[in-house]
Scaffold this motif. Structure first.
Motif, PDB file in Angstrom:
ATOM      1  N   ILE A 195      33.477  23.188  34.528  1.00  9.96           N
ATOM      2  CA  ILE A 195      33.788  24.390  34.939  1.00  9.96           C
ATOM      3  C   ILE A 195      35.153  24.678  34.992  1.00  9.96           C
ATOM      4  CG2 ILE A 195      33.340  26.121  37.069  1.00  9.96           C
ATOM      5  CD1 ILE A 195      31.220  23.147  36.637  1.00  9.96           C
ATOM      6  N   HIS A 196      35.912  24.199  33.988  1.00  5.70           N
ATOM      7  CA  HIS A 196      37.538  24.228  33.703  1.00  5.70           C
ATOM      8  C   HIS A 196      37.996  25.714  33.668  1.00  5.70           C
ATOM      9  CE1 HIS A 196      41.676  23.293  32.371  1.00  5.70           C
ATOM     10  NE2 HIS A 196      41.226  21.963  32.939  1.00  5.70           N
ATOM     11  N   ARG A 197      39.178  25.959  34.353  1.00  6.85           N
ATOM     12  CA  ARG A 197      39.762  27.031  34.254  1.00  6.85           C
ATOM     13  C   ARG A 197      39.893  27.415  32.687  1.00  6.85           C
ATOM     14  NH1 ARG A 197      46.461  27.432  35.518  1.00  6.85           N
ATOM     15  NH2 ARG A 197      46.716  29.465  35.676  1.00  6.85           N
ATOM     16  N   ASN A 198      39.575  28.512  32.068  1.00  5.70           N
ATOM     17  CA  ASN A 198      39.767  29.966  32.901  1.00  5.70           C
ATOM     18  C   ASN A 198      38.221  30.607  33.356  1.00  5.70           C
ATOM     19  OD1 ASN A 198      39.258  30.165  30.256  1.00  5.70           O
ATOM     20  ND2 ASN A 198      40.679  31.809  30.153  1.00  5.70           N
ATOM     21  N   TRP A 199      37.337  29.736  33.458  1.00  9.22           N
ATOM     22  CA  TRP A 199      36.107  30.152  33.847  1.00  9.22           C
ATOM     23  C   TRP A 199      35.287  31.313  33.126  1.00  9.22           C
ATOM     24  CZ3 TRP A 199      40.416  30.614  37.236  1.00  9.22           C
ATOM     25  CH2 TRP A 199      40.711  29.321  37.543  1.00  9.22           C
ATOM     26  N   MET A 200      35.275  31.013  31.818  1.00 14.83           N
ATOM     27  CA  MET A 200      34.637  32.090  30.924  1.00 14.83           C
ATOM     28  C   MET A 200      33.040  31.816  30.883  1.00 14.83           C
ATOM     29  SD  MET A 200      37.497  32.173  27.891  1.00 14.83           S
ATOM     30  CE  MET A 200      37.192  33.447  27.079  1.00 14.83           C
ATOM     31  N   ALA A 201      32.422  32.994  31.325  1.00 13.93           N
ATOM     32  CA  ALA A 201      30.921  32.853  31.435  1.00 13.93           C
ATOM     33  C   ALA A 201      30.361  32.872  29.995  1.00 13.93           C
ATOM     34  CB  ALA A 201      30.452  33.546  32.510  1.00 13.93           C
ATOM     35  N   ASP A 261      27.818  41.816  42.977  1.00 15.04           N
ATOM     36  CA  ASP A 261      27.287  42.451  44.242  1.00 15.04           C
ATOM     37  C   ASP A 261      27.856  41.309  45.396  1.00 15.04           C
ATOM     38  OD1 ASP A 261      25.381  40.491  43.707  1.00 15.04           O
ATOM     39  OD2 ASP A 261      23.878  41.666  44.792  1.00 15.04           O
ATOM     40  N   ARG A 262      28.376  40.402  45.139  1.00 16.09           N
ATOM     41  CA  ARG A 262      28.699  39.291  45.980  1.00 16.09           C
ATOM     42  C   ARG A 262      29.847  39.486  46.465  1.00 16.09           C
ATOM     43  NH1 ARG A 262      25.827  34.326  46.240  1.00 16.09           N
ATOM     44  NH2 ARG A 262      27.370  34.103  48.005  1.00 16.09           N
ATOM     45  N   THR A 263      30.062  39.148  47.843  1.00 14.69           N
ATOM     46  CA  THR A 263      31.528  39.199  48.468  1.00 14.69           C
ATOM     47  C   THR A 263      31.454  38.035  49.280  1.00 14.69           C
ATOM     48  OG1 THR A 263      30.859  40.535  50.074  1.00 14.69           O
ATOM     49  CG2 THR A 263      31.862  41.707  48.444  1.00 14.69           C
ATOM     50  N   PHE A 264      32.723  37.398  49.642  1.00 17.10           N
ATOM     51  CA  PHE A 264      32.979  36.400  50.089  1.00 17.10           C
ATOM     52  C   PHE A 264      33.965  36.072  51.247  1.00 17.10           C
ATOM     53  CE2 PHE A 264      32.400  35.906  45.636  1.00 17.10           C
ATOM     54  CZ  PHE A 264      31.143  35.303  45.424  1.00 17.10           C
ATOM     55  N   ALA A 265      33.568  35.679  52.307  1.00 14.58           N
ATOM     56  CA  ALA A 265      34.639  35.324  53.484  1.00 14.58           C
ATOM     57  C   ALA A 265      35.955  34.389  52.750  1.00 14.58           C
ATOM     58  CB  ALA A 265      34.229  35.056  54.668  1.00 14.58           C
ATOM     59  N   TRP A 278      40.933  40.643  46.509  1.00 13.57           N
ATOM     60  CA  TRP A 278      40.299  41.020  44.980  1.00 13.57           C
ATOM     61  C   TRP A 278      40.297  39.784  44.087  1.00 13.57           C
ATOM     62  CZ3 TRP A 278      41.834  41.029  39.981  1.00 13.57           C
ATOM     63  CH2 TRP A 278      40.817  41.575  39.274  1.00 13.57           C
ATOM     64  N   LYS A 279      41.318  38.922  44.169  1.00 19.25           N
ATOM     65  CA  LYS A 279      41.849  37.984  43.110  1.00 19.25           C
ATOM     66  C   LYS A 279      40.674  36.899  43.663  1.00 19.25           C
ATOM     67  CE  LYS A 279      45.921  36.850  41.705  1.00 19.25           C
ATOM     68  NZ  LYS A 279      47.500  36.767  41.648  1.00 19.25           N
ATOM     69  N   PHE A 280      40.499  36.678  44.836  1.00 18.98           N
ATOM     70  CA  PHE A 280      39.796  35.515  45.298  1.00 18.98           C
ATOM     71  C   PHE A 280      38.277  35.962  44.748  1.00 18.98           C
ATOM     72  CE2 PHE A 280      36.719  34.070  48.742  1.00 18.98           C
ATOM     73  CZ  PHE A 280      37.009  32.648  48.600  1.00 18.98           C
ATOM     74  N   THR A 281      37.902  37.133  45.230  1.00 14.37           N
ATOM     75  CA  THR A 281      36.455  37.340  44.863  1.00 14.37           C
ATOM     76  C   THR A 281      36.239  37.375  43.213  1.00 14.37           C
ATOM     77  OG1 THR A 281      36.544  38.925  46.655  1.00 14.37           O
ATOM     78  CG2 THR A 281      34.816  39.392  44.963  1.00 14.37           C
ATOM     79  N   ARG A 282      37.191  37.865  42.472  1.00 18.13           N
ATOM     80  CA  ARG A 282      36.926  37.490  40.960  1.00 18.13           C
ATOM     81  C   ARG A 282      37.088  36.196  40.722  1.00 18.13           C
ATOM     82  NH1 ARG A 282      34.931  41.427  38.963  1.00 18.13           N
ATOM     83  NH2 ARG A 282      33.663  39.564  37.942  1.00 18.13           N
ATOM     84  N   TYR A 283      37.732  35.392  41.163  1.00 17.00           N
ATOM     85  CA  TYR A 283      37.713  34.023  40.793  1.00 17.00           C
ATOM     86  C   TYR A 283      36.629  33.506  41.100  1.00 17.00           C
ATOM     87  CZ  TYR A 283      38.677  29.000  42.148  1.00 17.00           C
ATOM     88  OH  TYR A 283      38.870  27.642  42.159  1.00 17.00           O
ATOM     89  N   MET A 284      35.881  33.747  42.323  1.00 20.97           N
ATOM     90  CA  MET A 284      34.639  33.179  42.679  1.00 20.97           C
ATOM     91  C   MET A 284      33.485  33.563  42.028  1.00 20.97           C
ATOM     92  SD  MET A 284      34.771  31.157  45.832  1.00 20.97           S
ATOM     93  CE  MET A 284      33.368  31.303  46.575  1.00 20.97           C
ATOM     94  N   ARG A 285      33.592  34.829  41.637  1.00 19.95           N
ATOM     95  CA  ARG A 285      32.450  35.371  40.669  1.00 19.95           C
ATOM     96  C   ARG A 285      32.458  34.627  39.299  1.00 19.95           C
ATOM     97  NH1 ARG A 285      33.092  41.684  42.266  1.00 19.95           N
ATOM     98  NH2 ARG A 285      32.120  41.723  44.226  1.00 19.95           N
ATOM     99  N   ASP A 286      33.622  34.714  39.035  1.00 24.16           N
ATOM    100  CA  ASP A 286      33.643  33.988  37.291  1.00 24.16           C
ATOM    101  C   ASP A 286      33.365  32.758  37.392  1.00 24.16           C
ATOM    102  OD1 ASP A 286      34.450  36.443  36.571  1.00 24.16           O
ATOM    103  OD2 ASP A 286      36.539  35.795  36.180  1.00 24.16           O
ATOM    104  N   TYR A 287      33.968  31.840  38.406  1.00 24.80           N
ATOM    105  CA  TYR A 287      33.449  30.298  38.664  1.00 24.80           C
ATOM    106  C   TYR A 287      31.751  30.148  38.781  1.00 24.80           C
ATOM    107  CZ  TYR A 287      34.187  25.516  40.407  1.00 24.80           C
ATOM    108  OH  TYR A 287      33.868  24.222  40.630  1.00 24.80           O
ATOM    109  N   MET A 288      31.507  30.902  39.537  1.00 27.67           N
ATOM    110  CA  MET A 288      29.864  30.883  39.900  1.00 27.67           C
ATOM    111  C   MET A 288      29.044  31.086  38.638  1.00 27.67           C
ATOM    112  SD  MET A 288      29.853  32.709  43.716  1.00 27.67           S
ATOM    113  CE  MET A 288      28.007  33.020  43.523  1.00 27.67           C
ATOM    114  N   LYS A 289      29.443  32.289  37.740  1.00 31.84           N
ATOM    115  CA  LYS A 289      28.871  32.517  36.400  1.00 31.84           C
ATOM    116  C   LYS A 289      28.934  31.035  35.609  1.00 31.84           C
ATOM    117  CE  LYS A 289      30.173  37.253  37.126  1.00 31.84           C
ATOM    118  NZ  LYS A 289      30.845  38.313  36.524  1.00 31.84           N
ATOM    119  N   THR A 290      30.017  30.336  35.577  1.00 34.64           N
ATOM    120  CA  THR A 290      30.099  29.319  34.661  1.00 34.64           C
ATOM    121  C   THR A 290      29.520  28.056  35.017  1.00 34.64           C
ATOM    122  OG1 THR A 290      32.410  30.101  34.335  1.00 34.64           O
ATOM    123  CG2 THR A 290      31.998  28.047  33.466  1.00 34.64           C
ATOM    124  N   VAL A 291      29.343  28.045  36.487  1.00 33.55           N
ATOM    125  CA  VAL A 291      28.243  27.077  36.867  1.00 33.55           C
ATOM    126  C   VAL A 291      26.877  27.113  36.825  1.00 33.55           C
ATOM    127  CG1 VAL A 291      27.380  26.196  39.291  1.00 33.55           C
ATOM    128  CG2 VAL A 291      30.086  26.543  38.896  1.00 33.55           C
TER     129      VAL A 291
END
Length: 528
Positions: A203-209, A219-223, A309-322
């Motif tokens: 799941i290497h950077r830059n997490w392109m799904a 629809d996911r947000t993260f603490a 916003w950056k954290f949320t975008r990062y988490m979503r993209d990472y998860m899609k690649t996973v």
């Protein structure tokens, strides 16, 4: 029977005992020469696998391996960086012995001893598909097809055994799995046992799904992690890095907010990546990201709002690649089961290291801190191996090579640094298992600017020495401070434990032949 529970942070635990762990029960005969399918991803951290942590996403196919087999709860790497980690894995030796120290200056010496070569000599068919990242061409494989360098997510190039480069149409995780299954199904000799290395770019950077997963998790947000806004007090090496989500995560390259009138340092590289897409892929990409980009620049978040916003975008993209990776692991398991090979195959899943998902405010890896030194390790075992559930012993990626060799009935060379995990997989509880791990990171100055450092980790303590253009020690009590926020080095009351750890650290350096010496003058001994 193993009973699975969840503790308050969501990480999976077992309350049962390892099956067959008591010495008074006769162990079943281990199978002869099992097949080995070793699946390794890049930068997949345990926080993003639901068999380890349920806070973020579900990984049902990876969980299937853990549920039907074993999960190592104290699995670590020796050098948290892609190429060096792979060199440690394939040789069973620390970087100081395999001589692949970093991604920027080293070329792997393919003439040296590796576990695929030893398996090959013992009659195994060996194959490698996917990421190699060791600069030289693979040796010791009957078949190989690798990505050049990091590879690309869309329509990637592959270097073949003919030493030509071919472009393949599609998404890289699917293509690597297609090729691995095709080799098992059509190209291998079914009369021989085999060892297949499936090495993913994900799941290497830059997490392109994959385009089919672009709309997932929107629809996911993260603490935010509790230490997201870490001030690094008492930890100058941690403060010096360039891997902050807030400061260093690129708006275009990492987060895909491409607009012609916006310039960033990595914009041109990102444009090369999306330029590889065919018209259908690009249309799907733009259809998804177009509205996201428009909304972002319309709202123009700043300060803490931008950080979140950056954290949320990062988490979503990472998860899609996973998600794509997990689906493709399921395809491999289904193939082995359909062909009746699953019960005589060791299936291993791991990553080349861990990764930061906002802890300390970071992405990336490199540090000896827990999130990057720790790596997931799960295995589905062939018949005859009694272990099931959690295995808590300290293990490291230098252990994979001797494990595969012993399970294949091949003598483990004395010069390998790792220890075979086979006794643990048989359900045994070795009385003299290691009680400390050695770590050494060399790549500095370089991308992300993490200082050179080495250290020792026990079940409770971690001692780290940052060196080169800095001379700083850090000591952590992992029981009291698992997030590693409070450097105890030099604090009253820590003198005895510090002295003991330093002695043990020096003993490990001597054991592994690492030329490090304590003190500011020791950089002369290190590779450049």
């Amino acid at each position: 029977m193993i009973e699975w529970n969840y503790h308050k942070t969501g990480a999976l635990l077992t309350t049962g005992l390892l099956a067959g762990a008591t010495a008074c029960h006769e162990q079943p005969k281990t199978p002869d020469r099992p097949n080995i399918v070793y699946i390794m991803t890049d930068d997949h951290t345990a926080q993003m696998m639901s068999c380890y942590d349920t806070r973020y996403m579900e990984t049902p196919h990876l969980d299937r391996i853990a549920r039907d087999g074993v999960r190592f709860t104290n699995s670590f790497v020796a050098n948290s960086l892609s190429g060096p980690s792979r060199a440690c894995m394939i040789t069973g030796k620390h970087s100081c012995a395999n001589r692949f120290f970093d991604n920027t200056t080293c070329v792997f010496d393919g003439s040296q001893q590796t576990f695929p070569k030893l398996l090959q000599r013992a009659g195994y068919q060996t194959a490698l598909v996917g990421k190699w990242h060791l600069e030289s061409l693979p040796t010791g494989f009957d078949f190989w097809e690798i990505l050049p360098g990091q590879g690309d997510y869309y329509n990637p190039d592959f270097v073949t055994q003919r030493n030509d480069t071919v472009r393949r149409e599609g998404y890289v995780t699917n293509i690597i799995t297609d090729d691995a299954i095709r080799w098992m199904d059509q190209e291998r000799d079914p009369s021989k046992p085999f060892c297949l290395l499936i090495h993913h770019k994900a799941i290497h950077r830059n997490w392109m799904a994959d385009t089919c997963n672009l709309a997932l998790y929107e629809d996911r947000t993260f603490a935010l992690p509790e230490n997201f806004f870490d001030d690094y007090e008492g930890r100058p090496a941690a403060a010096a890095q360039e891997m902050s989500i807030v400061r260093d995560m690129d708006m275009i390259y990492d987060l895909k907010m491409l607009r012609p009138d916006r310039e960033t340092r990595l914009k041109s590289l990102y444009e090369q990546f999306i330029g590889r897409m065919n018209p259908e892929q690009r249309a799907a990409w733009d259809a998804f990201y177009g509205p996201v980009i428009e909304e972002f620049y319309r709202k123009n978040p700043q300060g803490r709002e931008l950080a979140e916003w950056k954290f949320t975008r990062y988490m979503r993209d990472y998860m899609k690649t996973v998600k794509s990776l997990d689906d493709n692991v399921g395809r491999v398991l289904d193939y082995l089961e359909e062909k009746g090979m699953l019960d005589n195959t060791l299936v291993v899943y791991t990553s080349d290291q861990g990764f930061y998902m906002g802890e300390h405010g970071w992405f990336d890896k490199r540090f000896m801190y827990e999130e990057s030194m720790h790596t997931p390790l799960i295995m589905r075992l062939p018949k005859g191996y009694a272990a099931h559930g959690d295995i808590p012993q300290l293990v490291q990626n230098i252990d994979y090579a001797p494990t595969f060799l012993e399970m294949a009935g091949v003598e483990v060379p004395d010069d390998m640094h790792g220890e075979s995990l086979a006794p643990l997989l048989r359900g045994e509880q070795p009385a003299e298992w290691r009680d400390a791990l050695y770590y050494h990171f060399y790549e500095y100055p370089a991308e992300h600017m993490v200082k050179r450092h080495y250290g020792i980790r026990t079940d409770r303590w971690k001692l780290i020495h940052f060196y080169n253009d800095i001379d700083v020690w850090e000591l952590y009590d992992l029981a009291a401070d698992p997030a590693e926020m409070h450097n105890l080095y030099g604090k009253p009351g820590t003198e005895e434990v510090t002295a003991d750890l330093k002695a043990r650290l020096q003993a490990l350096q001597e054991q592994y032949g690492d030329p490090v010496r304590f003190g500011p003058e020791h950089d002369k001994d290190m590779p450049r």
